[in-house]
Design an enzyme around this catalytic site. Structure first.
Site, mmCIF file in Angstrom:
data_model
loop_
_atom_site.group_PDB
_atom_site.id
_atom_site.type_symbol
_atom_site.label_atom_id
_atom_site.label_comp_id
_atom_site.label_asym_id
_atom_site.label_seq_id
_atom_site.Cartn_x
_atom_site.Cartn_y
_atom_site.Cartn_z
ATOM 1 N N GLU A 49 -3.656 22.218 -43.920
ATOM 2 C CA GLU A 49 -2.112 22.064 -43.969
ATOM 3 C C GLU A 49 -1.454 23.309 -44.935
ATOM 4 O OE1 GLU A 49 -0.042 18.342 -44.411
ATOM 5 O OE2 GLU A 49 -1.234 17.307 -42.764
ATOM 6 N N HIS A 278 -2.951 14.155 -50.691
ATOM 7 C CA HIS A 278 -4.031 13.923 -50.738
ATOM 8 C C HIS A 278 -5.050 13.986 -51.781
ATOM 9 C CE1 HIS A 278 -4.619 13.410 -45.887
ATOM 10 N NE2 HIS A 278 -3.384 13.602 -46.053
#
Length: 412
Positions: A49, A278
């Site tokens: 990402e 995350h």
């Protein structure tokens, strides 16, 4: 094997959540990630990402001194978001984009536009002592997000991706002695997709095998203590969930052991914000040469593998039936829109030829109805073609699983 030279390999894996204009404090976090990687000096860094190539370029410049080798994988409309930084030479690169990746009309999710993929890097690594030198196959990847666990419409697509990933590893690992996979798999450890991937490839989970662990309880990588995490997603899981992994396997004359595994715990060290929504996963692996080649055991069947393949095939079959229904609905809508257009064309021609009464509808309404029917025809035809391809991919995967299942059942 006692006394053989050993290589200590440190790996960093993180889903960076670096979406331009959407991710909170993106630029500050990307700089923080770069500063940390430069200070820690890992051997291999796998990132997901990183949607902006500008962010990648800034990281590349900042990390050039300690990670002289890097690569950014491009795919889809906005890119795969995958990149790799390595202290060891990268000899070859390959990107594989999954055949199924969500739906283009689900704009709020956007996975289809990303072109979810697995990026492969083949590199050589060497220890400080003579004798520890071998090809390393490293993979950075991300699978389709779950979004709703109770009604997971994307489960068949994610299983197809897990199956393609397993097949990809099996067929590309022949040139390597060690396989290392890091990424956001968007699946819990006991989900069928994870069990299918690990069972069919023989990959080991660093968290389960680590001799020492430090970090979030149960190795979770989406945790409530992270200020960027969507708390509503974690309501059924008060401790968090583990969806980011480091998996590994030795292929030939090497053994791999996980000495230590760590995760961040909300905030990044020394600052008031996390790296991402995350948690980062950091593993220390010991790679040691054996006296004799062990032989490739990738894909060795275990007693439960047939049951896992059966379960996965059933889920793919359910997705196949749903895709066929959607293909039928979109095809019927396209036919109805085409009939409406033909009726309008016939009425217009009859009026022009003087064979019928005057136009019963105002011209503006008539034109708007024609444009609406044309729009529905184009949209429905596009959906019909998409779901036709979806049916073919799901059907193909189901057939592959059936062949594997039959081979497993026939194996003594």
């Amino acid at each position: 094997m006692e006394g053989e030279p050993t290589l200590r390999l440190r790996i960093f894996n993180l889903n960076c959540w670096a979406i331009r204009y959407l991710s909170k404090r993106r630029q500050q976090r990307v700089r923080l990630i770069g500063d940390t990687l430069r200070q820690e000096a890992f051997d291999l860094v796998l990132l997901q990402e990183v949607w902006s190539e500008q962010d990648y370029s800034e990281l590349k410049v900042k990390l050039a001194g300690c990670y002289p080798f890097s690569h950014y994988f491009r795919s889809g409309v906005i890119g795969s978001g995958l990149c790799v930084f390595s202290r060891f030479p990268i000899l070859d690169m390959l990107l594989y984009q999954y055949s199924l990746n969500g739906y283009p009309y689900m704009l709020q999710h956007g996975d289809w536009f990303c072109g979810k993929s697995v990026g492969l890097g083949l590199g050589g690594f060497a220890g400080s002592r003579a004798g520890v030198r071998a090809p390393l196959l490293s993979l950075s990847l991300q699978l389709h997000a779950e979004y709703c666990r109770d009604k997971d419409a994307y489960l068949p697509h994610r299983l197809v991706q897990a199956w393609e990933l397993a097949q990809f590893i099996r067929h590309t690992s022949k040139a390597a002695d060690v396989v290392l996979l890091g990424g956001d798999l968007n699946m819990h450890p006991e989900d069928v997709g994870i069990r299918l991937l690990r069972g069919w490839t023989g990959l080991q989970d660093a968290f389960a095998e680590a001799m020492h662990f430090e970090g979030c309880k149960n190795g979770c990588t989406l945790v409530p203590d992270n200020c960027f995490t969507d708390k509503s997603e974690l309501l059924p899981f008060p401790l968090g969930i583990r969806i980011d992994y480091i998996l590994y396997k030795a292929i030939s004359s090497f053994t791999v052991k996980c000495e230590e595994l760590k995760t961040t715990t909300g905030r990044a060290p020394g600052v008031d914000i996390p790296f991402s929504d995350h948690e980062a996963v950091m593993a220390t692996l010991h790679i040691q040469r054996q006296g004799q080649p062990a032989g490739a055991t990738l894909g060795t069947a275990d007693p439960a593998l047939a049951d896992v393949v059966t379960e996965a095939r059933a889920e793919v079959g359910a997705g196949l039936r749903a895709a066929r229904r959607q293909r039928y609905s979109s095809g019927r809508m396209a036919v109805l829109a085409l009939l409406l257009l033909l009726l309008q064309a016939a009425a217009a021609l009859a009026t022009l030829a003087g064979l019928g009464a005057e136009q019963p509808f105002p011209k503006l309404s008539f034109c708007l109805l024609a444009f609406l029917a044309l729009g529905v025809l184009v949209l429905a035809t596009g959906l019909h073609l998409f779901h036709t391809m979806e049916v073919k991919m799901l059907h193909g995967t189901e057939d592959q699983m059936w062949m594997v299942l039959r081979a497993l059942q026939e194996r003594p």
